[in-house]
Motif scaffolding. Structure first.
Motif, short mmCIF file in Angstrom:
data_model
loop_
_atom_site.label_atom_id
_atom_site.label_comp_id
_atom_site.label_asym_id
_atom_site.label_seq_id
_atom_site.Cartn_x
_atom_site.Cartn_y
_atom_site.Cartn_z
N ALA A 75 0.84 -1.21 0.00
CA ALA A 75 0.00 0.00 0.00
C ALA A 75 0.87 1.26 0.00
N LYS A 76 1.95 1.24 0.78
CA LYS A 76 2.85 2.39 0.82
C LYS A 76 3.56 2.59 -0.53
N GLU A 77 3.91 1.50 -1.20
CA GLU A 77 4.50 1.61 -2.54
C GLU A 77 3.50 2.22 -3.52
N ARG A 78 2.23 1.81 -3.42
CA ARG A 78 1.20 2.27 -4.35
C ARG A 78 0.75 3.70 -4.05
N ALA A 79 0.96 4.16 -2.81
CA ALA A 79 0.55 5.52 -2.41
C ALA A 79 1.72 6.17 -1.65
N PRO A 80 2.82 6.48 -2.35
CA PRO A 80 4.02 6.97 -1.67
C PRO A 80 3.87 8.34 -1.00
N ASP A 81 2.82 9.07 -1.33
CA ASP A 81 2.62 10.39 -0.71
C ASP A 81 1.88 10.30 0.61
N GLY A 82 1.37 9.13 0.95
CA GLY A 82 0.67 8.96 2.21
C GLY A 82 -0.58 8.12 2.08
N LEU A 83 -1.00 7.61 3.22
CA LEU A 83 -2.18 6.74 3.29
C LEU A 83 -3.03 7.14 4.48
N ALA A 84 -4.29 6.77 4.41
CA ALA A 84 -5.20 6.94 5.53
C ALA A 84 -6.10 5.71 5.60
N LEU A 85 -6.72 5.53 6.74
CA LEU A 85 -7.65 4.41 6.92
C LEU A 85 -8.49 4.65 8.16
N TRP A 86 -9.56 3.90 8.25
CA TRP A 86 -10.41 3.89 9.44
C TRP A 86 -10.34 2.50 10.04
N THR A 87 -10.38 2.41 11.36
CA THR A 87 -10.54 1.14 12.05
C THR A 87 -11.42 1.39 13.26
N PHE A 88 -12.08 0.35 13.71
CA PHE A 88 -12.97 0.51 14.86
C PHE A 88 -12.17 0.69 16.14
N GLN A 89 -12.70 1.48 17.06
CA GLN A 89 -12.02 1.72 18.33
C GLN A 89 -11.84 0.42 19.12
N VAL A 90 -12.75 -0.52 18.99
CA VAL A 90 -12.64 -1.78 19.74
C VAL A 90 -11.55 -2.69 19.19
N ASN A 91 -11.02 -2.39 18.02
CA ASN A 91 -10.04 -3.25 17.38
C ASN A 91 -8.61 -2.85 17.78
N THR A 92 -8.29 -3.04 19.06
CA THR A 92 -6.97 -2.62 19.54
C THR A 92 -5.81 -3.37 18.87
N PRO A 93 -5.95 -4.64 18.47
CA PRO A 93 -4.84 -5.25 17.73
C PRO A 93 -4.54 -4.50 16.42
N ALA A 94 -5.58 -4.01 15.75
CA ALA A 94 -5.36 -3.23 14.51
C ALA A 94 -4.65 -1.92 14.83
N HIS A 95 -5.00 -1.29 15.94
CA HIS A 95 -4.32 -0.05 16.32
C HIS A 95 -2.83 -0.30 16.48
N ARG A 96 -2.47 -1.35 17.22
CA ARG A 96 -1.05 -1.68 17.42
C ARG A 96 -0.37 -1.97 16.08
N PHE A 97 -1.05 -2.73 15.23
CA PHE A 97 -0.49 -3.08 13.93
C PHE A 97 -0.18 -1.84 13.11
N TYR A 98 -1.16 -0.95 12.96
CA TYR A 98 -0.95 0.24 12.13
C TYR A 98 0.06 1.20 12.76
N GLU A 99 0.03 1.35 14.07
CA GLU A 99 1.00 2.23 14.73
C GLU A 99 2.42 1.69 14.55
N ARG A 100 2.57 0.37 14.57
CA ARG A 100 3.88 -0.24 14.33
C ARG A 100 4.38 0.08 12.92
N HIS A 101 3.44 0.33 12.01
CA HIS A 101 3.80 0.66 10.63
C HIS A 101 3.84 2.16 10.37
#
Length: 159
Positions: A107-133
């Motif tokens: 995704a970063k290769e396909r959008a080198p100027d930046g990315l955005a996304l939404w995730t649910f607040q209850v999905n804390t594993p996703a929060h950790r995953f995206y913050e790690r990236h």
């Protein structure tokens, strides 16, 4: 550019490739299994059949849809559009094997100027995953703007 991302996950034969029409059903099934496993408290506004129809009629033919293919089996799906990761779901048995990392790198290769996304607040594993990236939470909502009516978080990544 090739539709197959280079490299493989250690110890497996997973290839990231653009989804074709025949991938719509398997990709929808990955989405359904992943959603059930990761978000058991979130009420889906659509039935399983409606989700499958949406993947067949809209997601695969009209969106930039990628699948993770493990020896002919779809084990992950990512949908991109205009600097946005609109969907990234892995079959529950494939979490923690580096496939999600590879999807984010793609995704970063396909959008080198930046990315955005939404995730649910209850999905804390996703929060950790995206913050790690390198994604940063920039907004929290009460869920009134999404179909599920579930509070969510907006994440952005800037190079």
């Amino acid at each position: 550019m090739s539709s197959t991302a280079p490299g493989r996950t250690a110890g497996s034969d997973v290839v990231l490739r653009r989804a074709g029409a025949s991938d719509a059903g398997p990709a929808a099934d990955v989405w359904l299994r992943s959603f059930r496993a990761a978000l058991p408290t979130v009420v889906r506004p659509r039935s399983d059949d409606e989700v499958r129809d949406y993947f067949r009629e809209v997601v695969v033919p009209c969106r930039e849809t990628w699948v993770a293919d493990a020896c002919g089996e779809v084990v992950g799906v990512m949908v991109l559009g205009e600097g946005e990761i609109s969907q990234l779901y892995l079959d529950p048995g494939w979490r923690g094997r580096g496939v999600g990392d590879r999807f984010v790198d793609l995704a970063k290769e396909r959008a080198p100027d930046g990315l955005a996304l939404w995730t649910f607040q209850v999905n804390t594993p996703a929060h950790r995953f995206y913050e790690r990236h390198g994604f940063t939470a920039v907004a929290h909502t009460d869920g009134s703007g999404n179909e599920e009516r579930e509070p969510d978080v907006r994440y952005v990544w800037r190079p």
